[in-house]
Design a protein around this motif. Structure first.
Motif, PDB file in Angstrom:
ATOM      1  N   GLN A 126       7.687 -63.503 -42.906  1.00 30.89           N
ATOM      2  CA  GLN A 126       6.821 -64.319 -43.753  1.00 30.89           C
ATOM      3  C   GLN A 126       6.292 -65.527 -42.976  1.00 30.89           C
ATOM      4  OE1 GLN A 126       8.569 -65.569 -47.466  1.00 30.89           O
ATOM      5  NE2 GLN A 126       6.686 -66.543 -48.153  1.00 30.89           N
ATOM      6  N   LEU A 127       7.149 -66.152 -42.186  1.00 31.23           N
ATOM      7  CA  LEU A 127       6.715 -67.297 -41.383  1.00 31.23           C
ATOM      8  C   LEU A 127       5.700 -66.882 -40.326  1.00 31.23           C
ATOM      9  CD1 LEU A 127      10.140 -69.115 -40.938  1.00 31.23           C
ATOM     10  CD2 LEU A 127       8.298 -69.669 -42.560  1.00 31.23           C
ATOM     11  N   GLU A 128       5.929 -65.718 -39.697  1.00 33.39           N
ATOM     12  CA  GLU A 128       4.968 -65.207 -38.707  1.00 33.39           C
ATOM     13  C   GLU A 128       3.604 -64.983 -39.354  1.00 33.39           C
ATOM     14  OE1 GLU A 128       5.245 -64.843 -35.495  1.00 33.39           O
ATOM     15  OE2 GLU A 128       7.410 -64.938 -35.142  1.00 33.39           O
ATOM     16  N   HIS A 129       3.614 -64.402 -40.545  1.00 33.14           N
ATOM     17  CA  HIS A 129       2.367 -64.162 -41.277  1.00 33.14           C
ATOM     18  C   HIS A 129       1.661 -65.488 -41.580  1.00 33.14           C
ATOM     19  CE1 HIS A 129      -0.509 -62.488 -44.085  1.00 33.14           C
ATOM     20  NE2 HIS A 129      -0.121 -63.398 -44.969  1.00 33.14           N
ATOM     21  N   THR A 130       2.423 -66.492 -42.006  1.00 33.51           N
ATOM     22  CA  THR A 130       1.849 -67.806 -42.325  1.00 33.51           C
ATOM     23  C   THR A 130       1.207 -68.425 -41.090  1.00 33.51           C
ATOM     24  OG1 THR A 130       3.451 -68.159 -44.093  1.00 33.51           O
ATOM     25  CG2 THR A 130       2.374 -70.116 -43.202  1.00 33.51           C
ATOM     26  N   VAL A 131       1.900 -68.351 -39.945  1.00 36.84           N
ATOM     27  CA  VAL A 131       1.369 -68.912 -38.701  1.00 36.84           C
ATOM     28  C   VAL A 131       0.111 -68.164 -38.274  1.00 36.84           C
ATOM     29  CG1 VAL A 131       1.830 -69.211 -36.228  1.00 36.84           C
ATOM     30  CG2 VAL A 131       3.560 -69.863 -37.921  1.00 36.84           C
ATOM     31  N   ASP A 132       0.149 -66.837 -38.322  1.00 37.76           N
ATOM     32  CA  ASP A 132      -1.024 -66.036 -37.937  1.00 37.76           C
ATOM     33  C   ASP A 132      -2.222 -66.349 -38.831  1.00 37.76           C
ATOM     34  OD1 ASP A 132       0.431 -64.872 -35.912  1.00 37.76           O
ATOM     35  OD2 ASP A 132       0.862 -63.026 -37.040  1.00 37.76           O
ATOM     36  N   ALA A 133      -1.983 -66.468 -40.123  1.00 37.94           N
ATOM     37  CA  ALA A 133      -3.079 -66.775 -41.054  1.00 37.94           C
ATOM     38  C   ALA A 133      -3.657 -68.157 -40.763  1.00 37.94           C
ATOM     39  CB  ALA A 133      -2.584 -66.691 -42.497  1.00 37.94           C
ATOM     40  N   ALA A 134      -2.800 -69.110 -40.433  1.00 37.47           N
ATOM     41  CA  ALA A 134      -3.279 -70.461 -40.136  1.00 37.47           C
ATOM     42  C   ALA A 134      -4.103 -70.479 -38.856  1.00 37.47           C
ATOM     43  CB  ALA A 134      -2.094 -71.427 -40.020  1.00 37.47           C
ATOM     44  N   ILE A 135      -3.648 -69.738 -37.846  1.00 38.80           N
ATOM     45  CA  ILE A 135      -4.357 -69.703 -36.562  1.00 38.80           C
ATOM     46  C   ILE A 135      -5.685 -68.983 -36.693  1.00 38.80           C
ATOM     47  CG2 ILE A 135      -4.271 -68.724 -34.229  1.00 38.80           C
ATOM     48  CD1 ILE A 135      -1.248 -69.312 -34.281  1.00 38.80           C
ATOM     49  N   ASP A 136      -5.731 -67.944 -37.514  1.00 38.27           N
ATOM     50  CA  ASP A 136      -6.936 -67.144 -37.677  1.00 38.27           C
ATOM     51  C   ASP A 136      -8.001 -67.806 -38.544  1.00 38.27           C
ATOM     52  OD1 ASP A 136      -5.879 -65.195 -36.054  1.00 38.27           O
ATOM     53  OD2 ASP A 136      -5.172 -63.957 -37.719  1.00 38.27           O
TER      54      ASP A 136
END
Length: 142
Positions: A126-136
């Protein structure tokens, strides 16, 4: 019966300054004055109870509360209904966010890992998804 502003503030758990501000913006006018002190009657207390219900209980912003209960011609509640409908959408989003938060907390509570904050693969994903979404997210250069 009339109540002094300090009494009303105490009864409702509201700051005197908030009641003065409500008067200043036309949201809650006092019924009268005793010298320089604002006084409130039953109708004003009912209006304050409505303001607290809509605003202080988190249903609407103060601006939306004012728009919903002030300035509408009698019988024309179109503007108020639009504000209320938008407030419903906001509350629904908040409820969804709280449900998601509850799910995360329940998972952390029941996670079989010894240290779920550091070792839980579900939380990590879930944290990886949050970081990826923020970066994208496209950058806002405005």
């Amino acid at each position: 019966m009339r109540y002094l502003i300090s009494e009303v503030a105490r009864y409702f758990g509201t700051a005197v300054s908030a009641l003065r501000y409500y008067d200043q913006i036309g949201l809650l006018r006092p019924a009268g004055r005793r010298g320089t002190v604002r006084t409130y009657g039953r109708d004003e207390l009912l209006r304050l109870a409505l303001i607290r219900l809509l605003h202080h209980d988190g249903m609407m912003s103060l601006a939306d509360t004012a728009a919903a209960i002030s300035g509408n011609p009698p019988g024309d509640q179109t503007a108020a209904r639009l504000v209320i409908a938008e407030s419903i959408r906001v509350v629904q989003r908040q409820v969804q966010q709280l449900r998601e938060a509850e799910q995360v907390l329940e998972h952390l509570l029941t996670c079989p890992r010894n240290d779920p904050i550091r070792d839980c693969p579900v939380l990590r994903a879930q944290l990886e998804h949050t970081v990826d979404a923020a970066i994208d997210q496209p950058e806002d250069w405005s």
